[in-house]
Design a protein around this motif. Structure first.
Motif, PDB file in Angstrom:
ATOM      1  N   ASN A 180      -2.983   1.512   3.851  1.00 33.99           N
ATOM      2  CA  ASN A 180      -3.795   1.063   2.583  1.00 33.99           C
ATOM      3  C   ASN A 180      -3.046   1.327   1.321  1.00 33.99           C
ATOM      4  OD1 ASN A 180      -5.674   0.389   0.628  1.00 33.99           O
ATOM      5  ND2 ASN A 180      -7.334   1.767   1.626  1.00 33.99           N
ATOM      6  N   ILE A 181      -2.184   2.399   1.458  1.00 33.16           N
ATOM      7  CA  ILE A 181      -1.392   2.628   0.068  1.00 33.16           C
ATOM      8  C   ILE A 181      -0.257   1.830   0.118  1.00 33.16           C
ATOM      9  CG2 ILE A 181       0.340   4.176  -0.947  1.00 33.16           C
ATOM     10  CD1 ILE A 181      -1.710   6.463   0.169  1.00 33.16           C
ATOM     11  N   ALA A 182       0.416   1.435   1.335  1.00 32.70           N
ATOM     12  CA  ALA A 182       1.501   0.495   1.541  1.00 32.70           C
ATOM     13  C   ALA A 182       0.943  -0.956   1.062  1.00 32.70           C
ATOM     14  CB  ALA A 182       1.983   0.293   2.752  1.00 32.70           C
ATOM     15  N   ALA A 183      -0.384  -1.380   1.347  1.00 28.00           N
ATOM     16  CA  ALA A 183      -0.715  -2.726   1.188  1.00 28.00           C
ATOM     17  C   ALA A 183      -1.013  -2.761  -0.525  1.00 28.00           C
ATOM     18  CB  ALA A 183      -2.177  -2.934   1.971  1.00 28.00           C
ATOM     19  N   VAL A 184      -1.485  -1.912  -0.966  1.00 30.33           N
ATOM     20  CA  VAL A 184      -1.661  -1.569  -2.453  1.00 30.33           C
ATOM     21  C   VAL A 184      -0.366  -1.848  -3.201  1.00 30.33           C
ATOM     22  CG1 VAL A 184      -2.137  -0.070  -4.386  1.00 30.33           C
ATOM     23  CG2 VAL A 184      -3.703  -0.118  -2.563  1.00 30.33           C
ATOM     24  N   ALA A 185       0.552  -1.111  -2.947  1.00 30.85           N
ATOM     25  CA  ALA A 185       1.936  -1.264  -3.491  1.00 30.85           C
ATOM     26  C   ALA A 185       2.673  -2.609  -3.240  1.00 30.85           C
ATOM     27  CB  ALA A 185       2.738  -0.196  -2.932  1.00 30.85           C
ATOM     28  N   GLU A 186       2.503  -2.993  -2.044  1.00 29.16           N
ATOM     29  CA  GLU A 186       2.961  -4.502  -1.864  1.00 29.16           C
ATOM     30  C   GLU A 186       2.457  -5.662  -2.227  1.00 29.16           C
ATOM     31  OE1 GLU A 186       3.996  -5.282   2.399  1.00 29.16           O
ATOM     32  OE2 GLU A 186       2.898  -7.141   2.337  1.00 29.16           O
ATOM     33  N   ALA A 187       0.982  -5.508  -2.577  1.00 28.10           N
ATOM     34  CA  ALA A 187       0.299  -6.664  -3.468  1.00 28.10           C
ATOM     35  C   ALA A 187       0.678  -6.500  -4.861  1.00 28.10           C
ATOM     36  CB  ALA A 187      -0.884  -6.436  -2.901  1.00 28.10           C
ATOM     37  N   ARG A 200      -3.764  -5.296 -14.960  1.00 28.06           N
ATOM     38  CA  ARG A 200      -5.123  -5.994 -15.115  1.00 28.06           C
ATOM     39  C   ARG A 200      -5.323  -6.810 -13.723  1.00 28.06           C
ATOM     40  NH1 ARG A 200      -3.993  -9.896 -20.448  1.00 28.06           N
ATOM     41  NH2 ARG A 200      -3.844  -7.886 -22.183  1.00 28.06           N
ATOM     42  N   ILE A 201      -4.616  -6.939 -12.819  1.00 29.67           N
ATOM     43  CA  ILE A 201      -5.044  -7.211 -11.579  1.00 29.67           C
ATOM     44  C   ILE A 201      -5.991  -6.111 -10.725  1.00 29.67           C
ATOM     45  CG2 ILE A 201      -4.206  -7.525  -9.104  1.00 29.67           C
ATOM     46  CD1 ILE A 201      -1.646  -9.010 -10.330  1.00 29.67           C
ATOM     47  N   PHE A 202      -5.290  -5.067 -11.147  1.00 30.33           N
ATOM     48  CA  PHE A 202      -6.201  -3.607 -10.612  1.00 30.33           C
ATOM     49  C   PHE A 202      -7.672  -3.599 -11.285  1.00 30.33           C
ATOM     50  CE2 PHE A 202      -7.432   0.777 -11.803  1.00 30.33           C
ATOM     51  CZ  PHE A 202      -7.496   1.206 -10.755  1.00 30.33           C
ATOM     52  N   GLU A 203      -7.656  -3.951 -12.426  1.00 31.30           N
ATOM     53  CA  GLU A 203      -9.122  -3.997 -13.003  1.00 31.30           C
ATOM     54  C   GLU A 203      -9.871  -5.065 -12.606  1.00 31.30           C
ATOM     55  OE1 GLU A 203     -10.487  -1.648 -14.884  1.00 31.30           O
ATOM     56  OE2 GLU A 203      -8.517  -0.611 -15.234  1.00 31.30           O
ATOM     57  N   ALA A 204      -9.299  -5.881 -12.019  1.00 35.67           N
ATOM     58  CA  ALA A 204     -10.135  -7.286 -11.683  1.00 35.67           C
ATOM     59  C   ALA A 204     -10.571  -6.923 -10.322  1.00 35.67           C
ATOM     60  CB  ALA A 204      -9.263  -8.561 -11.813  1.00 35.67           C
ATOM     61  N   ILE A 205      -9.641  -6.402  -9.464  1.00 39.06           N
ATOM     62  CA  ILE A 205     -10.123  -6.331  -8.333  1.00 39.06           C
ATOM     63  C   ILE A 205     -10.670  -5.066  -7.514  1.00 39.06           C
ATOM     64  CG2 ILE A 205      -8.299  -7.908  -7.469  1.00 39.06           C
ATOM     65  CD1 ILE A 205      -6.776  -5.736  -6.228  1.00 39.06           C
ATOM     66  N   LYS A 206     -10.793  -4.092  -8.366  1.00 32.34           N
ATOM     67  CA  LYS A 206     -10.977  -2.667  -7.845  1.00 32.34           C
ATOM     68  C   LYS A 206     -12.532  -2.563  -7.430  1.00 32.34           C
ATOM     69  CE  LYS A 206     -11.894  -0.405 -12.220  1.00 32.34           C
ATOM     70  NZ  LYS A 206     -11.492   0.655 -13.062  1.00 32.34           N
ATOM     71  N   CYS A 214      -7.964   4.419  -2.030  1.00 30.07           N
ATOM     72  CA  CYS A 214      -6.376   4.456  -2.119  1.00 30.07           C
ATOM     73  C   CYS A 214      -6.084   3.631  -3.218  1.00 30.07           C
ATOM     74  CB  CYS A 214      -5.863   3.943  -1.018  1.00 30.07           C
ATOM     75  SG  CYS A 214      -5.904   4.994   0.408  1.00 30.07           S
ATOM     76  N   LEU A 215      -7.035   2.523  -3.608  1.00 33.25           N
ATOM     77  CA  LEU A 215      -6.273   1.801  -4.658  1.00 33.25           C
ATOM     78  C   LEU A 215      -6.710   2.396  -6.239  1.00 33.25           C
ATOM     79  CD1 LEU A 215      -5.728  -1.069  -5.947  1.00 33.25           C
ATOM     80  CD2 LEU A 215      -7.991  -1.693  -5.774  1.00 33.25           C
ATOM     81  N   THR A 216      -7.879   2.963  -5.999  1.00 37.72           N
ATOM     82  CA  THR A 216      -8.506   3.797  -7.250  1.00 37.72           C
ATOM     83  C   THR A 216      -7.564   4.981  -7.726  1.00 37.72           C
ATOM     84  OG1 THR A 216     -10.565   3.030  -6.787  1.00 37.72           O
ATOM     85  CG2 THR A 216     -10.364   4.901  -8.451  1.00 37.72           C
ATOM     86  N   ASP A 217      -7.172   5.640  -6.794  1.00 33.71           N
ATOM     87  CA  ASP A 217      -6.311   6.874  -6.894  1.00 33.71           C
ATOM     88  C   ASP A 217      -4.710   6.472  -7.096  1.00 33.71           C
ATOM     89  OD1 ASP A 217      -8.949   8.416  -6.513  1.00 33.71           O
ATOM     90  OD2 ASP A 217      -8.438   9.324  -4.666  1.00 33.71           O
TER      91      ASP A 217
END
Length: 295
Positions: A180-187, A200-206, A214-217
């Protein structure tokens, strides 16, 4: 109230032990790090000079150690727990180790009339401090019920099966976290490379299906370049070693886990062993020549 022993007061063990003291449990502690022991004594714990001494002064002994060899030594070795235990005591091993080692230790303790739970945790230092760890428990249901209130002082315990089941569940957890962490970084790297602000991507998809703990932290850590642990890369590699060893024994293909393991090994080779596992972002940043850190 049960007298508790706690062996291993490192990054995770220290706040877990403090939460037990805060819950009112009398605690005797041991660690090879004398400074860590002194800090616990200042927090109203009693110190012991060996694992054997901890066991001789406790009703329930908790271990929180780095890996399988340390647990085997602390429990079964010279001056270990097994030399100080009495019939009807319980060992709760909260370390993340190989399931076969948990089963081996449990069998040796059973010969002394001592029960064991394997109860590895997830949530990192922050949740250890707040007492909100996920606790995955293997062992007898009646022993779990006897120890549940103690475990609840450190987090949310769930019984998942017999001895070793807690460790298997932790391996599943660590596999999902790593990928999951790898996917977050890659994307997020893709988004920034395309010219879109990754925050802004983070805020839109979280809040959607891509959202995860994992994304949130880890997303904010990546944006800040803040990779202090947390949970160290070196410890996650240890867990993935256990994952892949177990998968080989069971003839289970795990190509994604193996790939992330290679990423983490690369980071360790570059001197990042003690960084948080969110530093997987550094692997992608170097690969793509772009940083997620806010400018």
């Amino acid at each position: 109230m049960k007298k508790l022993g706690f062996i291993g007061t490192g990054i995770m063990g220290k706040p877990m032990a403090k939460n037990l003291i805060d819950a009112g449990y009398p605690l005797v502690v041991y660690d090879i790090n004398h400074k860590a022991l002194e800090e616990m004594v200042d927090y109203n714990a009693k110190s012991a000079s060996s694992c054997k001494e901890v066991a001789s002064q406790s009703d329930i002994i908790i271990t929180m150690l780095p890996n399988s060899p340390e647990v085997e030594k602390a429990v079964l070795g010279k001056d270990g727990v097994i030399e100080g235990v009495k019939r009807s005591q319980t060992l709760i091993d909260m370390s993340s180790i190989a399931p076969l080692v948990s089963q081996k230790v449990a069998k040796e303790l059973e010969k002394k009339g001592v029960d064991m739970l394997d109860a590895p945790v997830s949530g990192g230092q922050e949740k250890a401090q707040s007492g909100t760890l996920a606790i995955m428990v293997g062992g007898k249901e009646e022993v779990f019920k006897q120890c549940k209130a103690i475990l609840e002082a450190m987090g949310k315990p769930i019984l998942v099966g017999d001895i070793g089941a807690g460790q298997i569940t932790k391996l599943v957890n660590q596999t999902i976290v790593a990928i999951n962490i790898a996917a977050v970084a890659e994307a997020l790297i893709l988004g920034k490379k395309a010219g879109v602000n990754p925050q802004r991507i983070f805020e839109a998809i979280k809040g959607g299906l891509a959202g995860s703990q994992c994304l949130t932290d880890k997303g904010p850590r990546m944006f800040q370049g803040r990779f202090n642990p947390g949970f160290r890369i070196g410890l996650h590699v240890k867990d993935l070693n256990n994952v892949l060893a177990t998968s080989r024994e069971l003839h289970t293909a795990m190509p994604l886990c193996a790939q992330v393991m290679e990423m983490m090994q690369t980071l360790m080779a570059e001197g990042h062993t003690d960084l948080d596992h969110g530093s997987l972002a550094l692997f992608y940043e170097k690969l793509n020549g772009i940083s997620l850190k806010e400018e």
